[in-house]
Write an enzyme that holds these catalytic residues in place. Structure first.
Site, PDB file in Angstrom:
ATOM      1  N   ASN A  18       0.835  -1.210   0.000  1.00 54.61           N
ATOM      2  CA  ASN A  18       0.000   0.000   0.000  1.00 54.61           C
ATOM      3  C   ASN A  18       0.866   1.255   0.000  1.00 54.61           C
ATOM      4  O   ASN A  18       0.577   2.223  -0.701  1.00 54.61           O
ATOM      5  CB  ASN A  18      -0.948  -0.013   1.204  1.00 54.61           C
ATOM      6  CG  ASN A  18      -2.176  -0.856   0.946  1.00 54.61           C
ATOM      7  OD1 ASN A  18      -3.071  -0.452   0.218  1.00 54.61           O
ATOM      8  ND2 ASN A  18      -2.202  -2.054   1.513  1.00 54.61           N
ATOM      9  N   ARG A  69       3.640   0.091  25.951  1.00 54.52           N
ATOM     10  CA  ARG A  69       3.043   0.582  24.701  1.00 54.52           C
ATOM     11  C   ARG A  69       3.076   2.107  24.631  1.00 54.52           C
ATOM     12  O   ARG A  69       3.445   2.687  23.600  1.00 54.52           O
ATOM     13  CB  ARG A  69       1.596   0.097  24.593  1.00 54.52           C
ATOM     14  CG  ARG A  69       0.903   0.593  23.331  1.00 54.52           C
ATOM     15  CD  ARG A  69      -0.572   0.199  23.277  1.00 54.52           C
ATOM     16  NE  ARG A  69      -0.763  -1.239  23.391  1.00 54.52           N
ATOM     17  CZ  ARG A  69      -0.519  -2.116  22.415  1.00 54.52           C
ATOM     18  NH1 ARG A  69      -0.071  -1.696  21.246  1.00 54.52           N
ATOM     19  NH2 ARG A  69      -0.725  -3.394  22.597  1.00 54.52           N
ATOM     20  N   MET A  94       0.630  -2.891  12.073  1.00 55.11           N
ATOM     21  CA  MET A  94      -0.080  -3.964  12.772  1.00 55.11           C
ATOM     22  C   MET A  94      -0.117  -3.826  14.288  1.00 55.11           C
ATOM     23  O   MET A  94      -0.494  -4.770  14.977  1.00 55.11           O
ATOM     24  CB  MET A  94       0.536  -5.325  12.380  1.00 55.11           C
ATOM     25  CG  MET A  94       0.497  -5.612  10.883  1.00 55.11           C
ATOM     26  SD  MET A  94      -1.156  -5.437  10.157  1.00 55.11           S
ATOM     27  CE  MET A  94      -1.922  -6.950  10.737  1.00 55.11           C
ATOM     28  N   ARG A  95       0.254  -2.675  14.807  1.00 54.29           N
ATOM     29  CA  ARG A  95       0.177  -2.478  16.258  1.00 54.29           C
ATOM     30  C   ARG A  95      -0.964  -1.539  16.629  1.00 54.29           C
ATOM     31  O   ARG A  95      -1.198  -0.538  15.943  1.00 54.29           O
ATOM     32  CB  ARG A  95       1.480  -1.844  16.775  1.00 54.29           C
ATOM     33  CG  ARG A  95       2.596  -2.820  17.032  1.00 54.29           C
ATOM     34  CD  ARG A  95       3.826  -2.065  17.503  1.00 54.29           C
ATOM     35  NE  ARG A  95       3.631  -1.420  18.792  1.00 54.29           N
ATOM     36  CZ  ARG A  95       3.852  -2.020  19.961  1.00 54.29           C
ATOM     37  NH1 ARG A  95       4.274  -3.246  20.005  1.00 54.29           N
ATOM     38  NH2 ARG A  95       3.661  -1.356  21.087  1.00 54.29           N
ATOM     39  N   ASN A 111      -6.276   4.906   8.392  1.00 56.21           N
ATOM     40  CA  ASN A 111      -5.836   3.508   8.331  1.00 56.21           C
ATOM     41  C   ASN A 111      -6.569   2.834   7.185  1.00 56.21           C
ATOM     42  O   ASN A 111      -7.721   3.142   6.912  1.00 56.21           O
ATOM     43  CB  ASN A 111      -6.191   2.815   9.658  1.00 56.21           C
ATOM     44  CG  ASN A 111      -5.824   1.343   9.663  1.00 56.21           C
ATOM     45  OD1 ASN A 111      -4.722   0.967   9.245  1.00 56.21           O
ATOM     46  ND2 ASN A 111      -6.735   0.495  10.137  1.00 56.21           N
ATOM     47  N   HIS A 113      -7.979  -0.823   6.046  1.00 54.41           N
ATOM     48  CA  HIS A 113      -8.324  -2.089   6.697  1.00 54.41           C
ATOM     49  C   HIS A 113      -9.040  -2.989   5.686  1.00 54.41           C
ATOM     50  O   HIS A 113      -9.960  -2.528   4.992  1.00 54.41           O
ATOM     51  CB  HIS A 113      -9.225  -1.817   7.908  1.00 54.41           C
ATOM     52  CG  HIS A 113      -9.613  -3.065   8.630  1.00 54.41           C
ATOM     53  ND1 HIS A 113      -8.743  -3.728   9.475  1.00 54.41           N
ATOM     54  CD2 HIS A 113     -10.752  -3.792   8.619  1.00 54.41           C
ATOM     55  CE1 HIS A 113      -9.343  -4.805   9.962  1.00 54.41           C
ATOM     56  NE2 HIS A 113     -10.563  -4.866   9.459  1.00 54.41           N
ATOM     57  N   SER A 140     -11.697  -0.756   3.644  1.00 54.56           N
ATOM     58  CA  SER A 140     -12.160   0.541   4.150  1.00 54.56           C
ATOM     59  C   SER A 140     -10.961   1.414   4.493  1.00 54.56           C
ATOM     60  O   SER A 140      -9.949   0.913   4.999  1.00 54.56           O
ATOM     61  CB  SER A 140     -12.979   0.358   5.441  1.00 54.56           C
ATOM     62  OG  SER A 140     -14.043  -0.549   5.261  1.00 54.56           O
ATOM     63  N   GLU A 147     -10.636   3.351  19.255  1.00 52.96           N
ATOM     64  CA  GLU A 147     -11.268   2.040  19.067  1.00 52.96           C
ATOM     65  C   GLU A 147     -10.627   1.336  17.862  1.00 52.96           C
ATOM     66  O   GLU A 147     -10.600   1.907  16.755  1.00 52.96           O
ATOM     67  CB  GLU A 147     -12.770   2.245  18.818  1.00 52.96           C
ATOM     68  CG  GLU A 147     -13.561   0.957  18.818  1.00 52.96           C
ATOM     69  CD  GLU A 147     -15.011   1.187  18.371  1.00 52.96           C
ATOM     70  OE1 GLU A 147     -15.652   0.223  17.986  1.00 52.96           O
ATOM     71  OE2 GLU A 147     -15.456   2.360  18.404  1.00 52.96           O
ATOM     72  N   ASP A 149      -9.805  -0.184  14.601  1.00 53.58           N
ATOM     73  CA  ASP A 149     -10.519  -0.242  13.317  1.00 53.58           C
ATOM     74  C   ASP A 149     -11.950   0.294  13.456  1.00 53.58           C
ATOM     75  O   ASP A 149     -12.829  -0.112  12.688  1.00 53.58           O
ATOM     76  CB  ASP A 149     -10.537  -1.674  12.750  1.00 53.58           C
ATOM     77  CG  ASP A 149      -9.126  -2.226  12.543  1.00 53.58           C
ATOM     78  OD1 ASP A 149      -8.237  -1.449  12.149  1.00 53.58           O
ATOM     79  OD2 ASP A 149      -8.913  -3.428  12.796  1.00 53.58           O
ATOM     80  N   GLU A 178      -7.512  -2.205  -2.774  1.00 58.81           N
ATOM     81  CA  GLU A 178      -7.014  -1.455  -1.607  1.00 58.81           C
ATOM     82  C   GLU A 178      -6.088  -0.337  -2.060  1.00 58.81           C
ATOM     83  O   GLU A 178      -6.168   0.791  -1.579  1.00 58.81           O
ATOM     84  CB  GLU A 178      -6.210  -2.373  -0.673  1.00 58.81           C
ATOM     85  CG  GLU A 178      -7.020  -3.302   0.173  1.00 58.81           C
ATOM     86  CD  GLU A 178      -6.134  -3.995   1.201  1.00 58.81           C
ATOM     87  OE1 GLU A 178      -5.267  -3.354   1.802  1.00 58.81           O
ATOM     88  OE2 GLU A 178      -6.319  -5.206   1.386  1.00 58.81           O
TER      89      GLU A 178
HETATM   90  C1  GRF Z   1      -3.335  -4.772   3.804  1.00 55.96           C
HETATM   91  O1  GRF Z   1      -4.267  -5.755   3.523  1.00 55.96           O
HETATM   92  C2  GRF Z   1      -3.939  -3.720   4.690  1.00 55.96           C
HETATM   93  O2  GRF Z   1      -5.279  -3.468   4.398  1.00 55.96           O
HETATM   94  C3  GRF Z   1      -3.825  -4.359   6.047  1.00 55.96           C
HETATM   95  O3  GRF Z   1      -2.598  -5.008   6.028  1.00 55.96           O
HETATM   96  C4  GRF Z   1      -2.229  -5.326   4.697  1.00 55.96           C
HETATM   97  C5  GRF Z   1      -0.910  -4.664   4.454  1.00 55.96           C
HETATM   98  O4  GRF Z   1      -0.397  -4.949   3.189  1.00 55.96           O
HETATM   99  N1  GRF Z   1      -4.007  -3.375   7.093  1.00 55.96           N
HETATM  100  P1  GRF Z   1       0.853  -4.138   2.657  1.00 55.96           P
HETATM  101  O5  GRF Z   1       1.930  -4.192   3.751  1.00 55.96           O
HETATM  102  O6  GRF Z   1       0.420  -2.739   2.380  1.00 55.96           O
HETATM  103  O7  GRF Z   1       1.282  -4.858   1.425  1.00 55.96           O
END
Ligand code: GRF
Length: 223
Positions: A18, A69, A94-95, A111, A113, A140, A147, A149, A178
């Protein structure tokens, strides 16, 4: 008059596709943005290499080097602030981020998702959509709130679930959507068309009744 470019910092934990899509759109001149840095919580994240190869600052901080954290997130966002971003994009980050930090960036952090929120916040979204026998799946882009996502959704991309789909096939078909969704949503933000008003998303100062939807031509439309 030349449009002011939106200063963007991206956070990613892994592959970075992304981030790469956003960067490529900037490089093609499609987006009035200036990606200033890529920050990660994983020193081995391929996203860092994508940034370095493009000559963009790439910074990794290790959570285990911090007491908890809140301390990690304060340190991470202290680095983010160095780049004076107008917008922070979580692209496969991812955190969970500490609520105090999230609140400080309210309306300025998004973000992406891989589900049609509010369905399936959290992990394993493709499998959960399959297990529920859903006919549609999607992605999305939302403003980040404390909260997980759960923040107001700006825009979504939908795709039909096909007979024989598994989590991998669904993820693979969703990924290009995406990328497109993120690009066009960031474009609207860069153009100043989207804002968080209270708990709702406004487009051109009108509160959206529903998230914008990516159409077949790759544009966002109201529904
Ligand atoms: C994507 O599916 C994004 O929506 C999710 O994690 C994945 C990340 O993919 N949050 P990348 O690292 O952008 O390839």
């Amino acid at each position: 008059m030349q449009q002011k470019r939106l200063r963007v910092v991206v956070l990613a934990s892994g592959r970075g596709s992304n981030f790469a899509a956003l960067l490529a759109a900037q490089q093609r001149g499609e987006l009035p943005i200036d990606i200033r840095a890529l920050l990660s919580d994983k020193a081995t994240a391929p996203a860092l290499d994508i940034a370095r190869d493009a000559g963009i600052d790439a910074i990794a901080l290790r959570p285990r080097d911090h007491a908890d954290r809140a301390a990690f997130d304060q340190a991470l966002f202290a680095r983010v602030v160095d780049f004076h971003p107008d917008l922070v994009v979580l692209a496969g980050y991812m955190r969970v981020i500490d609520a105090a930090v999230v609140d400080a960036w309210r309306g300025r952090m998004i973000n992406i998702h891989p589900s049609l929120l509010p369905q399936y916040p959290g992990l394993h979204t493709h499998q959960r959509a399959l297990d529920a026998n859903d006919v549609m799946h999607g992605a999305s882009v939302h403003f980040v709130t404390a909260e997980l996502d759960g923040g107001p959704v700006i825009a979504q991309a939908q795709l039909p679930i096909l007979a024989g789909d598994n989590a991998d096939s669904l993820a693979a078909r969703l990924l290009p959507l995406e990328h497109r969704l993120l690009i066009v949503t960031v474009k609207l933000l860069a153009q100043g068309k989207i804002a968080l008003q209270g708990n709702r998303v406004a487009c051109d100062d009108q509160i959206l009744a529903a998230p914008l939807l990516l159409d077949e031509s790759g544009s966002l439309k109201q529904r």
